[in-house]
Design an enzyme around this catalytic site. Structure first.
Site, PDB file in Angstrom:
ATOM      1  N   CYS A   8       0.871  -1.173   0.000  1.00  0.00           N
ATOM      2  CA  CYS A   8       0.000   0.000   0.000  1.00  0.00           C
ATOM      3  C   CYS A   8       0.908   1.224   0.000  1.00  0.00           C
ATOM      4  O   CYS A   8       2.125   1.096   0.053  1.00  0.00           O
ATOM      5  CB  CYS A   8      -1.007  -0.006   1.149  1.00  0.00           C
ATOM      6  SG  CYS A   8      -0.339   0.116   2.806  1.00  0.00           S
ATOM      7  N   CYS A  45      -2.170   1.355  -4.325  1.00  0.00           N
ATOM      8  CA  CYS A  45      -0.926   2.049  -4.690  1.00  0.00           C
ATOM      9  C   CYS A  45      -0.875   2.349  -6.179  1.00  0.00           C
ATOM     10  O   CYS A  45       0.066   2.955  -6.664  1.00  0.00           O
ATOM     11  CB  CYS A  45       0.314   1.279  -4.241  1.00  0.00           C
ATOM     12  SG  CYS A  45       0.724  -0.167  -5.209  1.00  0.00           S
ATOM     13  N   CYS A  97       3.387   0.266  -8.427  1.00  0.00           N
ATOM     14  CA  CYS A  97       3.867  -1.091  -8.234  1.00  0.00           C
ATOM     15  C   CYS A  97       4.486  -1.628  -9.510  1.00  0.00           C
ATOM     16  O   CYS A  97       3.841  -1.621 -10.556  1.00  0.00           O
ATOM     17  CB  CYS A  97       2.712  -2.002  -7.815  1.00  0.00           C
ATOM     18  SG  CYS A  97       1.904  -1.444  -6.315  1.00  0.00           S
TER      19      CYS A  97
END
Length: 135
Positions: free
Chosen positions: A13, A87, A91
């Site tokens: 996150c 996120c 990522c």
């Protein structure tokens, strides 16, 4: 999987202070040493959200010793399952990995009454995940 007997899961996150830490705590508690557990954040906070710590303590899981960690490419490469929690595009993506995005409210700035349902939602998702990873 990286090790035939031990799958690895990375929870990501933004701040690695609430949702991903609670998920990692539940997975460690439920799966024990049968799953390698990692968590990280694209912009890690200074410390874990104290309300997340309190919510987990209510169900007997201590995450006080955890620290927010920065998301690295190596952590993603070393994981079989990458679970993101808001996120977005921060990522890294590698072919052949299992990716899931769990839409969960962010506990940041919330009181304990708002964090409990998030915690319980995460627990349910972790129980399903363990059932999928560990036959």
């Amino acid at each position: 999987m990286t090790d035939a007997t031990k799958p690895s899961v990375l929870f990501v996150c933004v701040h690695n202070a609430g949702r991903s830490q609670m998920a990692a705590g539940f997975l460690r508690d439920i799966a024990g040493d049968r799953v390698e557990v990692r968590s990280a954040g694209s912009m890690p906070a200074e410390q874990i959200n104290p309300i997340a710590v309190e919510a987990m303590a209510e169900v007997g899981i201590d995450i006080t010793s955890e620290q927010p960690k920065v998301l690295t490419t190596e952590a993603v490469q070393a994981s079989d399952v990458v679970i993101t929690m808001g996120c977005g595009d921060a990522c890294p993506f590698f072919p052949g990995k299992r990716y899931e995005d769990w839409e969960l409210d962010d506990p940041a700035g919330q009181g304990i009454d708002a964090v409990r349902p998030i915690r319980d939602d995460i627990r349910g998702r972790i129980e399903v995940l363990v059932g999928e990873l560990l036959p």
